[in-house]
Design an enzyme around this catalytic site. Structure first.
Site, PDB file in Angstrom:
ATOM      1  N   VAL A 181      34.529 -78.390 -46.408  1.00 55.42           N
ATOM      2  CA  VAL A 181      35.836 -79.033 -46.244  1.00 55.42           C
ATOM      3  C   VAL A 181      36.416 -78.677 -44.877  1.00 55.42           C
ATOM      4  O   VAL A 181      37.617 -78.841 -44.644  1.00 55.42           O
ATOM      5  CB  VAL A 181      36.825 -78.620 -47.368  1.00 55.42           C
ATOM      6  CG1 VAL A 181      36.376 -79.184 -48.705  1.00 55.42           C
ATOM      7  CG2 VAL A 181      36.989 -77.107 -47.428  1.00 55.42           C
ATOM      8  N   ALA A 182      35.570 -78.181 -43.978  1.00 55.36           N
ATOM      9  CA  ALA A 182      36.007 -77.752 -42.652  1.00 55.36           C
ATOM     10  C   ALA A 182      36.009 -78.946 -41.701  1.00 55.36           C
ATOM     11  O   ALA A 182      36.942 -79.739 -41.677  1.00 55.36           O
ATOM     12  CB  ALA A 182      35.111 -76.623 -42.140  1.00 55.36           C
ATOM     13  N   ARG A 183      34.941 -79.084 -40.930  1.00 53.62           N
ATOM     14  CA  ARG A 183      34.703 -80.223 -40.059  1.00 53.62           C
ATOM     15  C   ARG A 183      33.206 -80.496 -40.074  1.00 53.62           C
ATOM     16  O   ARG A 183      32.395 -79.590 -40.252  1.00 53.62           O
ATOM     17  CB  ARG A 183      35.166 -79.950 -38.622  1.00 53.62           C
ATOM     18  CG  ARG A 183      36.677 -80.039 -38.403  1.00 53.62           C
ATOM     19  CD  ARG A 183      37.170 -81.474 -38.530  1.00 53.62           C
ATOM     20  NE  ARG A 183      38.578 -81.633 -38.140  1.00 53.62           N
ATOM     21  CZ  ARG A 183      39.587 -81.586 -38.982  1.00 53.62           C
ATOM     22  NH1 ARG A 183      39.355 -81.334 -40.273  1.00 53.62           N
ATOM     23  NH2 ARG A 183      40.831 -81.772 -38.562  1.00 53.62           N
ATOM     24  N   ASP A 204      33.219 -83.192 -47.874  1.00 53.24           N
ATOM     25  CA  ASP A 204      34.421 -83.987 -47.605  1.00 53.24           C
ATOM     26  C   ASP A 204      34.503 -84.393 -46.143  1.00 53.24           C
ATOM     27  O   ASP A 204      35.298 -85.256 -45.787  1.00 53.24           O
ATOM     28  CB  ASP A 204      35.674 -83.189 -47.985  1.00 53.24           C
ATOM     29  CG  ASP A 204      36.953 -84.001 -47.860  1.00 53.24           C
ATOM     30  OD1 ASP A 204      37.025 -85.072 -48.501  1.00 53.24           O
ATOM     31  OD2 ASP A 204      37.857 -83.583 -47.120  1.00 53.24           O
ATOM     32  N   GLU A 252      32.439 -90.102 -38.902  1.00 57.11           N
ATOM     33  CA  GLU A 252      33.316 -90.638 -39.932  1.00 57.11           C
ATOM     34  C   GLU A 252      33.895 -91.973 -39.478  1.00 57.11           C
ATOM     35  O   GLU A 252      34.318 -92.074 -38.322  1.00 57.11           O
ATOM     36  CB  GLU A 252      34.450 -89.643 -40.232  1.00 57.11           C
ATOM     37  CG  GLU A 252      33.941 -88.342 -40.823  1.00 57.11           C
ATOM     38  CD  GLU A 252      35.047 -87.366 -41.214  1.00 57.11           C
ATOM     39  OE1 GLU A 252      36.236 -87.746 -41.093  1.00 57.11           O
ATOM     40  OE2 GLU A 252      34.742 -86.241 -41.628  1.00 57.11           O
ATOM     41  N   HIS A 279      36.852 -87.495 -46.676  1.00 55.70           N
ATOM     42  CA  HIS A 279      37.798 -86.693 -45.900  1.00 55.70           C
ATOM     43  C   HIS A 279      39.208 -86.821 -46.478  1.00 55.70           C
ATOM     44  O   HIS A 279      40.166 -87.136 -45.767  1.00 55.70           O
ATOM     45  CB  HIS A 279      37.781 -87.089 -44.421  1.00 55.70           C
ATOM     46  CG  HIS A 279      38.273 -85.990 -43.517  1.00 55.70           C
ATOM     47  ND1 HIS A 279      37.837 -85.833 -42.229  1.00 55.70           N
ATOM     48  CD2 HIS A 279      39.187 -84.987 -43.704  1.00 55.70           C
ATOM     49  CE1 HIS A 279      38.438 -84.796 -41.665  1.00 55.70           C
ATOM     50  NE2 HIS A 279      39.270 -84.270 -42.548  1.00 55.70           N
ATOM     51  N   VAL A 280      39.311 -86.524 -47.764  1.00 57.27           N
ATOM     52  CA  VAL A 280      40.601 -86.627 -48.445  1.00 57.27           C
ATOM     53  C   VAL A 280      40.931 -85.354 -49.224  1.00 57.27           C
ATOM     54  O   VAL A 280      41.839 -85.356 -50.061  1.00 57.27           O
ATOM     55  CB  VAL A 280      40.632 -87.839 -49.410  1.00 57.27           C
ATOM     56  CG1 VAL A 280      40.594 -89.151 -48.644  1.00 57.27           C
ATOM     57  CG2 VAL A 280      39.472 -87.771 -50.419  1.00 57.27           C
ATOM     58  N   SER A 281      40.233 -84.259 -48.948  1.00 58.61           N
ATOM     59  CA  SER A 281      40.442 -83.049 -49.749  1.00 58.61           C
ATOM     60  C   SER A 281      41.866 -82.516 -49.632  1.00 58.61           C
ATOM     61  O   SER A 281      42.354 -81.835 -50.525  1.00 58.61           O
ATOM     62  CB  SER A 281      39.446 -81.960 -49.346  1.00 58.61           C
ATOM     63  OG  SER A 281      39.643 -81.541 -48.007  1.00 58.61           O
TER      64      SER A 281
END
Length: 350
Positions: free
Chosen positions: A261-263, A287, A292, A311-313
Site C-alpha cells: 500500500v506504499a508506492r 493497491d 497506474e 489505489h483506493v486503500s
C-alpha cells in the site's frame, strides 16, 4: 486605511473526485481562522490529488502570485515558480493535501526556504483497515471461496484437506516495512489480533506496544525470513525505490503473502509476478503499481493468487475531517510562528 497589499492564503482544494473535493464546511473552518489583514482566494478550477498530486491551472497560477500560503494537492514546479518569482513572490508555506510529495520536491522547492507540509497520517486508518482486510482475505482462504462461488462450486477440500488454506492470525507473523503513520496503524491492528508483529524503521527503535522494531543496517534482511505477511508502508524515495525485488522475495518463508500500500516503485513487479507464478508465495494484495492505471496487459490482473485494488486503500468519508483538522491546526501554528505539523524533510523526501 485598509491595507493595500493584504497577506494572502490561496485554497486550491477542489478535486475531480467528489470524495476529495473540499466541502463547504471545511472551507468555512479554514476561512474562519484567518485574522484581519488576510485575503483568502479560493481557486474554483479542480485540482488532481491522485498519486502525489501536482495539477495546476491558469486560475491557480494567477492566484498564487504574491500569496504567502498555498493549500493544494501537490505543488507543481510552474505553480511554485509563479508563487516565488520576484518582485511579488513571497510564498512561505505550501501544504499538499496528498501524502506523497515526490512530484512537489522539484529542484526549486528543494533549494528554497519555503516550508512544505503534507497529509501524512491522514490516510493511515483506512489504509490500515485495507491491509487488515487483505491479510484476512488470504489467511481465511476468501480468495479460494470467491473463485468457487463465481463457478457455483461447493468445494470444501481446500479448507479441509491435508494442507488447508485457512490459518489462524495468532499463529502468523507480520512484517511491517516502514513504521510511519500507516505502519503504526497497521501494527496496532495486528498486535490487537494476536499476530507476532515485526517492523523496520529508518531510525529509532520505539514503536506501538507489542511491536518488535528492527532498525539499522540489515534490518530488512532480518525481518524477511520471519514474515508470513510482508506489508510495505514506506514512502517512495531514491532510497526505497526497488526496495523489494527477487532477492528479498526469495528470503520470505514459503507461503508468505506480500501486501503493498506504499508506492508501486517500491516493489519490483516483474520479480513479484515470477515469485507468484513459481508457487512459493501464498499471494499478494496490491493497491499500488509501477504504472497506474494498471495496464490491461499486466499478468497481475489474471493471477489467481493476487488481489488488486485500484489505489483506493486510503479512501474514507472521514478524509476531510482529518485534513481540515490538520490544516486548521497548522494555520494557528503558522500565525503564532510555531513549528508546523507534518513538515516534509526535503532531503529525505518525505
Amino acid at each position: 486605511m485598509p491595507e493595500t497589499n493584504p497577506r494572502r492564503l490561496v485554497v486550491h482544494l477542489g478535486e475531480q473526485r467528489p470524495l476529495y473535493s473540499i466541502p463547504d464546511w471545511a472551507l468555512d473552518e479554514i476561512c474562519a481562522e484567518m485574522p484581519e489583514g488576510w485575503e483568502v482566494v479560493v481557486v474554483d478550477e479542480p485540482g488532481d490529488g491522485r498519486g502525489d498530486g501536482g495539477a495546476d491551472s491558469t486560475e491557480a497560477l494567477e492566484a498564487v502570485r504574491g500569496a504567502e500560503i498555498y493549500l493544494g494537492f501537490g505543488v507543481p514546479a510552474p505553480l511554485f515558480e509563479a508563487a516565488t518569482a520576484p518582485p511579488e513572490g513571497r510564498l512561505r508555506w505550501a501544504h499538499s493535501a496528498s501524502a506523497g510529495v515526490g512530484a512537489s520536491l522539484h529542484a526549486a522547492m528543494r533549494e528554497s526556504d519555503v516550508v512544505l507540509t503534507n497529509a501524512a497520517g491522514i490516510y493511515a486508518e483506512p489504509m490500515a483497515d485495507t491491509v487488515l482486510a487483505m491479510i484476512l482475505h488470504f489467511a481465511r482462504g476468501l480468495d479460494v471461496a470467491v473463485r468457487a462461488q463465481a463457478e457455483r462450486r461447493w468445494n470444501k477440500e481446500p479448507f479441509e484437506g491435508a494442507d488447508p488454506v485457512g490459518r489462524e492470525l495468532a499463529e502468523q507473523t507480520v512484517g511491517v516495512v516502514g513504521l510511519g503513520g500507516i505502519g503504526q496503524a497497521v501494527a496496532r491492528r495486528t498486535v490487537a489480533l494476536g499476530m507476532t508483529t515485526l517492523a523496520t524503521r529508518r531510525s529509532g527503535t520505539e514503536g506501538p506496544e507489542g511491536v518488535d522494531v528492527l532498525s539499522g543496517e540489515g534490518a530488512l534482511d532480518r525481518l524477511l525470513p520471519r514474515a508470513d505477511y510482508l506489508v510495505l508502508c514506506v514512502p517512495q524515495t531514491e532510497e526505497t525505490r526497488g526496495l523489494v525485488g527477487a532477492r528479498e522475495l526469495a528470503m520470505l518463508p514459503d507461503g508468505a503473502v506480500v501486501i503493498n500500500v506504499a508506492r508501486g516503485g517500491v516493489m519490483d513487479e516483474e520479480a513479484l509476478v515470477d515469485a507468484l507464478r513459481g508457487g512459493r508465495l501464498r499471494g499478494a494484495g496490491l493497491d499500488v503499481f509501477a504504472r497506474e492505471p494498471l495496464p490491461d496487459s499486466s499478468p497481475l490482473w489474471h493471477l489467481p493468487n493476487v488481489l488488486v485494488t485500484p489505489h483506493v486503500s486510503g479512501a474514507s468519508p472521514r478524509f476531510w475531517r482529518r485534513q481540515a483538522d490538520l490544516i486548521v491546526e497548522n494555520l494557528r501554528r503558522y500565525l503564532r510562528g510555531e513549528t508546523l505539523r507534518n513538515t516534509v524533510d526535503k532531503r529525505a523526501g518525505y
